[in-house]
Design a protein around this motif. Structure first.
Motif, PDB file in Angstrom:
ATOM      1  N   ALA A  86       0.834  -1.203   0.000  1.00  0.00           N
ATOM      2  CA  ALA A  86       0.000   0.000   0.000  1.00  0.00           C
ATOM      3  C   ALA A  86       0.870   1.256   0.000  1.00  0.00           C
ATOM      4  O   ALA A  86       0.586   2.228  -0.715  1.00  0.00           O
ATOM      5  N   ILE A  87       1.943   1.233   0.790  1.00  0.00           N
ATOM      6  CA  ILE A  87       2.864   2.377   0.838  1.00  0.00           C
ATOM      7  C   ILE A  87       3.531   2.568  -0.524  1.00  0.00           C
ATOM      8  O   ILE A  87       3.621   3.687  -1.040  1.00  0.00           O
ATOM      9  N   ASP A  88       3.986   1.474  -1.116  1.00  0.00           N
ATOM     10  CA  ASP A  88       4.619   1.566  -2.436  1.00  0.00           C
ATOM     11  C   ASP A  88       3.640   2.103  -3.481  1.00  0.00           C
ATOM     12  O   ASP A  88       4.011   2.924  -4.323  1.00  0.00           O
ATOM     13  N   ALA A  89       2.404   1.647  -3.427  1.00  0.00           N
ATOM     14  CA  ALA A  89       1.397   2.103  -4.395  1.00  0.00           C
ATOM     15  C   ALA A  89       1.108   3.589  -4.209  1.00  0.00           C
ATOM     16  O   ALA A  89       0.975   4.334  -5.186  1.00  0.00           O
ATOM     17  N   ARG A  90       1.022   4.047  -2.962  1.00  0.00           N
ATOM     18  CA  ARG A  90       0.764   5.465  -2.691  1.00  0.00           C
ATOM     19  C   ARG A  90       1.928   6.313  -3.181  1.00  0.00           C
ATOM     20  O   ARG A  90       1.735   7.356  -3.806  1.00  0.00           O
ATOM     21  N   ARG A  91       3.140   5.870  -2.934  1.00  0.00           N
ATOM     22  CA  ARG A  91       4.315   6.618  -3.416  1.00  0.00           C
ATOM     23  C   ARG A  91       4.348   6.673  -4.941  1.00  0.00           C
ATOM     24  O   ARG A  91       4.685   7.694  -5.520  1.00  0.00           O
ATOM     25  N   ALA A  92       3.998   5.582  -5.578  1.00  0.00           N
ATOM     26  CA  ALA A  92       3.987   5.552  -7.050  1.00  0.00           C
ATOM     27  C   ALA A  92       2.936   6.508  -7.606  1.00  0.00           C
ATOM     28  O   ALA A  92       3.166   7.177  -8.613  1.00  0.00           O
ATOM     29  N   ARG A  93       1.757   6.602  -6.958  1.00  0.00           N
ATOM     30  CA  ARG A  93       0.720   7.521  -7.418  1.00  0.00           C
ATOM     31  C   ARG A  93       1.132   8.968  -7.224  1.00  0.00           C
ATOM     32  O   ARG A  93       0.762   9.843  -8.002  1.00  0.00           O
ATOM     33  N   GLN A  94       1.908   9.250  -6.168  1.00  0.00           N
ATOM     34  CA  GLN A  94       2.337  10.621  -5.921  1.00  0.00           C
ATOM     35  C   GLN A  94       3.373  11.072  -6.941  1.00  0.00           C
ATOM     36  O   GLN A  94       3.465  12.246  -7.256  1.00  0.00           O
ATOM     37  N   VAL A  95       4.124  10.139  -7.485  1.00  0.00           N
ATOM     38  CA  VAL A  95       5.156  10.479  -8.458  1.00  0.00           C
ATOM     39  C   VAL A  95       4.547  10.758  -9.829  1.00  0.00           C
ATOM     40  O   VAL A  95       4.945  11.687 -10.514  1.00  0.00           O
ATOM     41  N   ARG A  96       3.563   9.984 -10.233  1.00  0.00           N
ATOM     42  CA  ARG A  96       2.976  10.167 -11.563  1.00  0.00           C
ATOM     43  C   ARG A  96       1.742  11.065 -11.466  1.00  0.00           C
ATOM     44  O   ARG A  96       1.165  11.232 -10.395  1.00  0.00           O
ATOM     45  N   PRO A  97       1.330  11.623 -12.593  1.00  0.00           N
ATOM     46  CA  PRO A  97       0.141  12.483 -12.583  1.00  0.00           C
ATOM     47  C   PRO A  97      -1.103  11.708 -12.175  1.00  0.00           C
ATOM     48  O   PRO A  97      -1.153  10.489 -12.319  1.00  0.00           O
ATOM     49  N   ALA A  98      -2.079  12.423 -11.707  1.00  0.00           N
ATOM     50  CA  ALA A  98      -3.327  11.802 -11.266  1.00  0.00           C
ATOM     51  C   ALA A  98      -4.027  11.129 -12.437  1.00  0.00           C
ATOM     52  O   ALA A  98      -4.012  11.636 -13.554  1.00  0.00           O
ATOM     53  N   GLU A  99      -4.634   9.987 -12.153  1.00  0.00           N
ATOM     54  CA  GLU A  99      -5.360   9.248 -13.186  1.00  0.00           C
ATOM     55  C   GLU A  99      -6.702   9.923 -13.426  1.00  0.00           C
ATOM     56  O   GLU A  99      -7.363  10.360 -12.492  1.00  0.00           O
ATOM     57  N   VAL A 100      -7.085  10.009 -14.690  1.00  0.00           N
ATOM     58  CA  VAL A 100      -8.345  10.639 -15.048  1.00  0.00           C
ATOM     59  C   VAL A 100      -9.202   9.613 -15.766  1.00  0.00           C
ATOM     60  O   VAL A 100      -8.766   8.999 -16.733  1.00  0.00           O
ATOM     61  N   GLY A 101     -10.388   9.431 -15.266  1.00  0.00           N
ATOM     62  CA  GLY A 101     -11.308   8.492 -15.893  1.00  0.00           C
ATOM     63  C   GLY A 101     -12.213   9.211 -16.878  1.00  0.00           C
ATOM     64  O   GLY A 101     -12.195  10.440 -16.990  1.00  0.00           O
TER      65      GLY A 101
END
Length: 192
Positions: A86-101
Protein backbone atom coordinates in the motif's frame (compact mmCIF):
# COMPACT_ATOMS: atom_id res chain seq x y z
CA UNK A 1 26.62 -39.67 -14.62
CA UNK A 2 27.18 -36.02 -15.21
CA UNK A 3 23.93 -35.74 -17.11
CA UNK A 4 21.88 -37.01 -14.12
CA UNK A 5 23.60 -34.71 -11.66
CA UNK A 6 22.93 -31.79 -14.00
CA UNK A 7 19.27 -32.77 -14.21
CA UNK A 8 19.03 -32.97 -10.43
CA UNK A 9 20.61 -29.54 -9.97
CA UNK A 10 18.42 -27.88 -12.61
CA UNK A 11 15.21 -29.18 -11.00
CA UNK A 12 16.33 -28.09 -7.54
CA UNK A 13 16.91 -24.51 -8.78
CA UNK A 14 13.37 -24.17 -10.15
CA UNK A 15 11.37 -21.66 -8.11
CA UNK A 16 9.01 -23.17 -5.59
CA UNK A 17 5.45 -21.92 -5.22
CA UNK A 18 2.82 -22.31 -2.54
CA UNK A 19 0.33 -25.11 -3.06
CA UNK A 20 -3.01 -23.87 -4.39
CA UNK A 21 -4.93 -25.51 -1.52
CA UNK A 22 -2.74 -23.82 1.08
CA UNK A 23 -3.20 -20.48 -0.66
CA UNK A 24 -6.99 -20.96 -0.80
CA UNK A 25 -7.06 -21.77 2.91
CA UNK A 26 -4.91 -18.69 3.62
CA UNK A 27 -7.35 -16.52 1.68
CA UNK A 28 -10.35 -18.08 3.43
CA UNK A 29 -8.85 -17.55 6.91
CA UNK A 30 -7.33 -14.08 6.46
CA UNK A 31 -8.82 -12.58 3.27
CA UNK A 32 -11.65 -10.58 4.86
CA UNK A 33 -9.49 -9.21 7.65
CA UNK A 34 -6.69 -8.34 5.22
CA UNK A 35 -9.19 -6.60 2.93
CA UNK A 36 -10.60 -4.56 5.83
CA UNK A 37 -7.08 -3.60 6.92
CA UNK A 38 -6.08 -2.55 3.39
CA UNK A 39 -9.38 -0.72 2.87
CA UNK A 40 -8.40 1.54 5.75
CA UNK A 41 -4.94 2.12 4.28
CA UNK A 42 -6.43 3.07 0.90
CA UNK A 43 -8.92 5.52 2.46
CA UNK A 44 -11.91 3.40 1.46
CA UNK A 45 -10.88 2.72 -2.14
CA UNK A 46 -12.36 -0.75 -2.62
CA UNK A 47 -10.68 -1.44 -5.95
CA UNK A 48 -7.21 -0.59 -4.67
CA UNK A 49 -7.80 -2.64 -1.53
CA UNK A 50 -8.87 -5.65 -3.62
CA UNK A 51 -5.80 -5.24 -5.84
CA UNK A 52 -3.56 -5.10 -2.79
CA UNK A 53 -5.15 -8.25 -1.33
CA UNK A 54 -4.47 -10.06 -4.59
CA UNK A 55 -0.90 -8.79 -4.72
CA UNK A 56 -0.33 -9.82 -1.08
CA UNK A 57 -1.61 -13.33 -1.79
CA UNK A 58 0.53 -13.43 -4.93
CA UNK A 59 3.56 -12.69 -2.75
CA UNK A 60 2.54 -15.51 -0.42
CA UNK A 61 2.30 -17.81 -3.45
CA UNK A 62 5.78 -16.75 -4.62
CA UNK A 63 7.35 -17.18 -1.18
CA UNK A 64 6.27 -20.48 0.34
CA UNK A 65 9.13 -20.26 2.84
CA UNK A 66 7.21 -17.53 4.66
CA UNK A 67 4.32 -19.91 5.16
CA UNK A 68 6.60 -22.62 6.51
CA UNK A 69 7.64 -20.53 9.51
CA UNK A 70 6.81 -21.53 13.06
CA UNK A 71 4.46 -18.57 13.64
CA UNK A 72 1.09 -19.27 15.13
CA UNK A 73 -0.66 -17.11 12.51
CA UNK A 74 0.24 -15.80 9.08
CA UNK A 75 -1.83 -12.64 9.60
CA UNK A 76 1.08 -10.46 10.83
CA UNK A 77 3.16 -11.45 7.78
CA UNK A 78 0.21 -10.75 5.45
CA UNK A 79 -0.47 -7.39 7.09
CA UNK A 80 3.20 -6.39 6.82
CA UNK A 81 3.36 -7.32 3.13
CA UNK A 82 0.02 -5.63 2.43
CA UNK A 83 1.03 -2.45 4.28
CA UNK A 84 4.32 -2.25 2.37
CA UNK A 85 2.49 -2.75 -0.92
CA UNK A 86 0.00 0.00 0.00
CA UNK A 87 2.86 2.38 0.84
CA UNK A 88 4.62 1.57 -2.44
CA UNK A 89 1.40 2.10 -4.40
CA UNK A 90 0.76 5.46 -2.69
CA UNK A 91 4.31 6.62 -3.42
CA UNK A 92 3.99 5.55 -7.05
CA UNK A 93 0.72 7.52 -7.42
CA UNK A 94 2.34 10.62 -5.92
CA UNK A 95 5.16 10.48 -8.46
CA UNK A 96 2.98 10.17 -11.56
CA UNK A 97 0.14 12.48 -12.58
CA UNK A 98 -3.33 11.80 -11.27
CA UNK A 99 -5.36 9.25 -13.19
CA UNK A 100 -8.35 10.64 -15.05
CA UNK A 101 -11.31 8.49 -15.89
CA UNK A 102 -13.92 9.09 -18.58
CA UNK A 103 -16.32 10.64 -16.05
CA UNK A 104 -13.90 13.48 -15.36
CA UNK A 105 -14.05 14.56 -18.99
CA UNK A 106 -17.76 15.33 -18.70
CA UNK A 107 -17.10 17.98 -16.08
CA UNK A 108 -13.98 19.51 -17.58
CA UNK A 109 -14.36 22.96 -19.05
CA UNK A 110 -14.64 22.98 -22.82
CA UNK A 111 -11.77 24.55 -24.66
CA UNK A 112 -12.57 27.96 -26.10
CA UNK A 113 -13.40 27.53 -29.73
CA UNK A 114 -12.43 30.76 -31.38
CA UNK A 115 -13.30 29.66 -34.90
CA UNK A 116 -16.59 31.60 -35.01
CA UNK A 117 -14.87 34.67 -33.64
CA UNK A 118 -12.12 34.44 -36.28
CA UNK A 119 -14.68 34.09 -39.07
CA UNK A 120 -16.64 37.07 -37.74
CA UNK A 121 -13.47 39.19 -37.66
CA UNK A 122 -12.75 38.32 -41.29
CA UNK A 123 -16.34 39.14 -42.27
CA UNK A 124 -16.23 42.51 -40.48
CA UNK A 125 -12.89 43.42 -42.10
CA UNK A 126 -14.25 42.59 -45.55
CA UNK A 127 -17.45 44.56 -44.89
CA UNK A 128 -15.49 47.58 -43.63
CA UNK A 129 -13.34 47.48 -46.75
CA UNK A 130 -16.50 47.83 -48.85
CA UNK A 131 -17.63 51.01 -47.01
CA UNK A 132 -16.73 54.49 -48.18
CA UNK A 133 -13.63 55.97 -46.48
CA UNK A 134 -15.81 58.54 -44.58
CA UNK A 135 -18.14 55.87 -43.19
CA UNK A 136 -15.21 53.57 -42.29
CA UNK A 137 -13.41 56.43 -40.47
CA UNK A 138 -16.50 57.20 -38.37
CA UNK A 139 -16.96 53.54 -37.34
CA UNK A 140 -13.28 53.16 -36.49
CA UNK A 141 -13.47 56.22 -34.21
CA UNK A 142 -16.77 55.31 -32.53
CA UNK A 143 -16.60 51.50 -32.25
CA UNK A 144 -12.96 50.50 -32.44
CA UNK A 145 -11.32 53.40 -30.58
CA UNK A 146 -14.27 54.01 -28.23
CA UNK A 147 -14.48 57.74 -28.92
CA UNK A 148 -17.58 59.73 -28.11
CA UNK A 149 -19.46 61.58 -30.85
CA UNK A 150 -17.73 64.86 -29.90
CA UNK A 151 -14.27 63.22 -29.78
CA UNK A 152 -14.86 61.55 -33.15
CA UNK A 153 -16.08 64.87 -34.64
CA UNK A 154 -12.94 66.62 -33.40
CA UNK A 155 -10.62 63.83 -34.68
CA UNK A 156 -12.30 63.77 -38.11
CA UNK A 157 -12.77 67.56 -38.39
CA UNK A 158 -16.53 67.37 -38.98
CA UNK A 159 -19.55 68.51 -36.95
CA UNK A 160 -21.07 66.09 -34.39
CA UNK A 161 -24.29 65.83 -36.42
CA UNK A 162 -22.29 64.57 -39.40
CA UNK A 163 -20.67 61.92 -37.19
CA UNK A 164 -24.14 60.75 -36.09
CA UNK A 165 -25.54 60.56 -39.62
CA UNK A 166 -22.43 58.85 -41.01
CA UNK A 167 -22.58 56.31 -38.19
CA UNK A 168 -26.23 55.60 -38.95
CA UNK A 169 -25.65 55.11 -42.68
CA UNK A 170 -22.43 53.12 -42.14
CA UNK A 171 -24.22 50.65 -39.83
CA UNK A 172 -27.08 50.39 -42.30
CA UNK A 173 -24.61 49.58 -45.09
CA UNK A 174 -22.91 46.97 -42.88
CA UNK A 175 -26.25 45.27 -42.19
CA UNK A 176 -26.86 45.06 -45.91
CA UNK A 177 -23.41 43.52 -46.56
CA UNK A 178 -23.50 41.22 -43.52
CA UNK A 179 -27.00 39.71 -43.42
CA UNK A 180 -26.33 37.10 -40.71
CA UNK A 181 -25.03 39.55 -38.10
CA UNK A 182 -27.85 42.00 -37.46
CA UNK A 183 -30.36 41.95 -34.61
CA UNK A 184 -32.87 39.16 -35.04
CA UNK A 185 -30.36 37.05 -36.98
CA UNK A 186 -30.41 33.38 -36.02
CA UNK A 187 -27.70 32.45 -33.57
CA UNK A 188 -25.43 29.75 -35.01
CA UNK A 189 -24.98 28.20 -31.56
CA UNK A 190 -28.73 27.91 -31.02
CA UNK A 191 -29.10 26.11 -34.34
CA UNK A 192 -26.40 23.58 -33.47
Amino acid sequence: MTSTSTAVTSTSTLPRHTDAHVLARLHKEHGKALYAFLLGLTFGDRHRAEDLVQETLFRAWKHPEALESAHASMRPWLYTVGRRLAIDARRARQVRPAEVGPDALEFSPAADDRTEQAVAVLDVREALRLLSPEHRAVLVQIYFRGASVCEAAEALGVPPGTVKSRTYYALRALRAVMPGYGPGAPDARAAA
